[in-house]
Design a protein around this motif. Structure first.
Motif, PDB file in Angstrom:
ATOM      1  N   HIS A 170      38.400  48.819  35.334  1.00  0.00           N
ATOM      2  CA  HIS A 170      37.443  49.710  35.985  1.00  0.00           C
ATOM      3  C   HIS A 170      36.242  49.996  35.086  1.00  0.00           C
ATOM      4  O   HIS A 170      35.091  49.977  35.546  1.00  0.00           O
ATOM      5  N   TYR A 171      36.510  50.232  33.809  1.00  0.00           N
ATOM      6  CA  TYR A 171      35.428  50.635  32.909  1.00  0.00           C
ATOM      7  C   TYR A 171      34.863  49.501  32.065  1.00  0.00           C
ATOM      8  O   TYR A 171      33.774  49.642  31.510  1.00  0.00           O
ATOM      9  N   MET A 172      35.580  48.386  31.975  1.00  0.00           N
ATOM     10  CA  MET A 172      35.119  47.316  31.091  1.00  0.00           C
ATOM     11  C   MET A 172      34.713  46.042  31.826  1.00  0.00           C
ATOM     12  O   MET A 172      33.728  45.414  31.474  1.00  0.00           O
ATOM     13  N   GLU A 173      35.488  45.660  32.833  1.00  0.00           N
ATOM     14  CA  GLU A 173      35.192  44.400  33.535  1.00  0.00           C
ATOM     15  C   GLU A 173      35.849  44.428  34.904  1.00  0.00           C
ATOM     16  O   GLU A 173      36.972  43.955  35.071  1.00  0.00           O
ATOM     17  N   PRO A 174      35.169  44.984  35.908  1.00  0.00           N
ATOM     18  CA  PRO A 174      35.784  45.155  37.225  1.00  0.00           C
ATOM     19  C   PRO A 174      36.342  43.858  37.802  1.00  0.00           C
ATOM     20  O   PRO A 174      35.765  42.782  37.636  1.00  0.00           O
ATOM     21  N   GLY A 175      37.495  43.986  38.484  1.00  0.00           N
ATOM     22  CA  GLY A 175      38.135  42.839  39.104  1.00  0.00           C
ATOM     23  C   GLY A 175      37.550  42.542  40.473  1.00  0.00           C
ATOM     24  O   GLY A 175      36.639  43.226  40.956  1.00  0.00           O
ATOM     25  N   LEU A 176      38.108  41.510  41.119  1.00  0.00           N
ATOM     26  CA  LEU A 176      37.615  41.109  42.434  1.00  0.00           C
ATOM     27  C   LEU A 176      37.785  42.228  43.462  1.00  0.00           C
ATOM     28  O   LEU A 176      36.926  42.439  44.314  1.00  0.00           O
ATOM     29  N   LEU A 177      38.905  42.935  43.389  1.00  0.00           N
ATOM     30  CA  LEU A 177      39.200  44.020  44.322  1.00  0.00           C
ATOM     31  C   LEU A 177      39.512  45.263  43.495  1.00  0.00           C
ATOM     32  O   LEU A 177      40.650  45.716  43.405  1.00  0.00           O
ATOM     33  N   GLN A 178      38.477  45.830  42.888  1.00  0.00           N
ATOM     34  CA  GLN A 178      38.686  46.885  41.906  1.00  0.00           C
ATOM     35  C   GLN A 178      39.268  48.160  42.506  1.00  0.00           C
ATOM     36  O   GLN A 178      40.051  48.858  41.848  1.00  0.00           O
ATOM     37  N   PRO A 218      41.416  39.852  52.070  1.00  0.00           N
ATOM     38  CA  PRO A 218      41.250  40.837  50.989  1.00  0.00           C
ATOM     39  C   PRO A 218      42.478  40.940  50.101  1.00  0.00           C
ATOM     40  O   PRO A 218      43.056  42.013  49.893  1.00  0.00           O
ATOM     41  N   ILE A 219      42.891  39.807  49.552  1.00  0.00           N
ATOM     42  CA  ILE A 219      44.070  39.761  48.690  1.00  0.00           C
ATOM     43  C   ILE A 219      43.775  38.857  47.508  1.00  0.00           C
ATOM     44  O   ILE A 219      42.949  37.947  47.596  1.00  0.00           O
ATOM     45  N   GLY A 220      44.444  39.124  46.392  1.00  0.00           N
ATOM     46  CA  GLY A 220      44.332  38.250  45.235  1.00  0.00           C
ATOM     47  C   GLY A 220      43.299  38.729  44.243  1.00  0.00           C
ATOM     48  O   GLY A 220      42.172  39.056  44.610  1.00  0.00           O
ATOM     49  N   GLN A 221      43.720  38.756  42.951  1.00  0.00           N
ATOM     50  CA  GLN A 221      42.802  39.150  41.888  1.00  0.00           C
ATOM     51  C   GLN A 221      42.344  37.953  41.069  1.00  0.00           C
ATOM     52  O   GLN A 221      41.481  38.098  40.198  1.00  0.00           O
ATOM     53  N   VAL A 222      42.900  36.771  41.325  1.00  0.00           N
ATOM     54  CA  VAL A 222      42.561  35.584  40.530  1.00  0.00           C
ATOM     55  C   VAL A 222      41.857  34.543  41.379  1.00  0.00           C
ATOM     56  O   VAL A 222      40.778  34.053  41.026  1.00  0.00           O
ATOM     57  N   LEU A 268      47.371  48.779  30.308  1.00  0.00           N
ATOM     58  CA  LEU A 268      46.279  49.592  30.834  1.00  0.00           C
ATOM     59  C   LEU A 268      45.602  48.874  32.001  1.00  0.00           C
ATOM     60  O   LEU A 268      44.435  49.122  32.315  1.00  0.00           O
ATOM     61  N   TYR A 269      46.374  47.996  32.634  1.00  0.00           N
ATOM     62  CA  TYR A 269      45.833  47.176  33.716  1.00  0.00           C
ATOM     63  C   TYR A 269      45.326  48.048  34.854  1.00  0.00           C
ATOM     64  O   TYR A 269      46.033  48.924  35.350  1.00  0.00           O
ATOM     65  N   GLY A 270      44.130  47.818  35.264  1.00  0.00           N
ATOM     66  CA  GLY A 270      43.521  48.573  36.342  1.00  0.00           C
ATOM     67  C   GLY A 270      42.451  49.499  35.821  1.00  0.00           C
ATOM     68  O   GLY A 270      41.263  49.325  36.100  1.00  0.00           O
TER      69      GLY A 270
END
Length: 347
Positions: free
Chosen positions: A302-310, A28-32, A296-298
């Protein structure tokens, strides 16, 4: 339970690396990248990165070369394992992976302790000293001009859009309420950014690690066991990378003595990179603050394009926002302390 993806990866490990029988556990690590621990019948353990479709693999290979260069200068790094035909990244059937030796250690999520601060500072100083003559330093930075001239009106418009999206929700959860508060607070200080930039001295640029943060440092107790996830060589402000780790949001928000902690890390940095100009040392907290204030990272994800581990990104936004507030309130005090640290080290 194997998935289509993990089946493809285990096949690649056997075919391209001669590593049969892998059992993959997603981490459960990494956003890319999507990351796995790979266990083998002989009890060997490796780390596997699975790159997303469309990833710039040439840039990723360049980043791996940066990690190797740092390792050659004594920085603890993870070692990328070459495939049977000598490749550090292999591609087949839409899947691209790199394989790394497993390094024991953990990331510190609640702020580095004094020994860890010194280790992180010395390692970063070594990296900067190793990279200072990098051939890529001769090229113009791809982002410095944009960074020095942020579009404040665009930032304000984005904040307003996010506030509108939250306010339009029929039902709001806890994060929505926190987003309303923090976005309003951020909106109220954006007008101060031009003045903060105008107060910067002339600063040095060079090739950096690129993402030197607490999440990319592995510790075994107080020992730094690996610096991870170098980025491709792209010259940028030296003060940016120093300030970012010295005034890591975790330390700034969670530790009352965060100014002392930051100055301690900077002092350790100067032990291994004593040639950094005093202007860069003094300005590193201001540069870190500006990076936080213009990001505004994060919350944006949240509101536009959720990440892998939002969920992690949500908490990171709240942490970074709180750190920006503290740094802004005490910037004069921080810069005075940094100036004294530079003087003690003869800068």
């Amino acid at each position: 339970m194997p998935t289509t993806e993990t089946t493809a990866l285990t096949t690649a490990l056997e075919r391209d690396y001669g590593l049969p029988g892998a059992v993959l556990e997603r981490l459960p690590i990494g956003q890319v990248t999507v990351n796995y621990r790979a266990r083998f019948p002989d009890r060997a353990v490796l780390f596997v990165k699975h790159y997303p479709a469309g990833a710039d693999l040439a840039a990723e290979r360049s980043a791996i070369a940066q990690s190797r260069l740092a390792g050659e200068h004594g920085v603890p790094v993870a070692t990328a394992r070459a495939s049977l035909d000598g490749q550090v990244i292999t591609e087949h059937d839409g899947h691209a992976i790199s394989v790394w030796e497993w390094v024991e250690g953990r990331t510190v999520e609640d702020g580095l302790n004094p020994a860890q601060q010194r280790a992180a500072g010395r390692a970063l100083g070594t990296i900067h000293r190793a990279f200072v003559g990098h051939p890529a330093a001769a090229s113009a930075s791809s982002k410095l001009e944009r960074w020095m001239n942020p579009d404040i009106q665009k930032l304000e418009a984005t904040v307003d859009k996010l506030l509108g999206m939250v306010n339009e929700r029929a039902q709001r959860d806890d994060f929505d309420e926190q987003a309303l508060r923090t976005l309003a607070e951020r909106r109220a200080v954006l007008h101060r950014i031009p003045g903060l930039i105008a107060g910067l001295p002339e600063l040095s640029t060079q090739v950096l690690h690129g993402d030197y943060s607490a999440v990319n440092l592995l510790f075994d107790g107080d020992t730094l066991t690996a610096v991870l996830d170098f980025l491709p060589p792209d010259p940028f402000l030296t003060a940016y990378e120093l300030g970012r780790i010295a005034f890591d949001p975790r330390a700034v928000v969670l530790h009352e003595d965060w100014i002392t902690s930051g100055v301690r890390l900077v002092g350790a940095y100067l032990e291994t990179n004593p040639d950094l100009p005093a202007a860069d040392v003094r300005a590193c907290a201001r540069v870190a603050l500006l990076q936080l204030m213009t990001s505004l990272y994060g919350v944006k994800q949240h509101y536009m394009e959720p990440g892998l581990l939002q969920d992690d990104l949500d908490q990171f936004w709240l942490l970074r926002h709180a750190a920006a507030q503290r740094l802004l309130e005490r910037l004069e005090e921080v810069e005075a302390a940094l100036g004294e640290a530079a003087a003690r080290h003869g800068r």
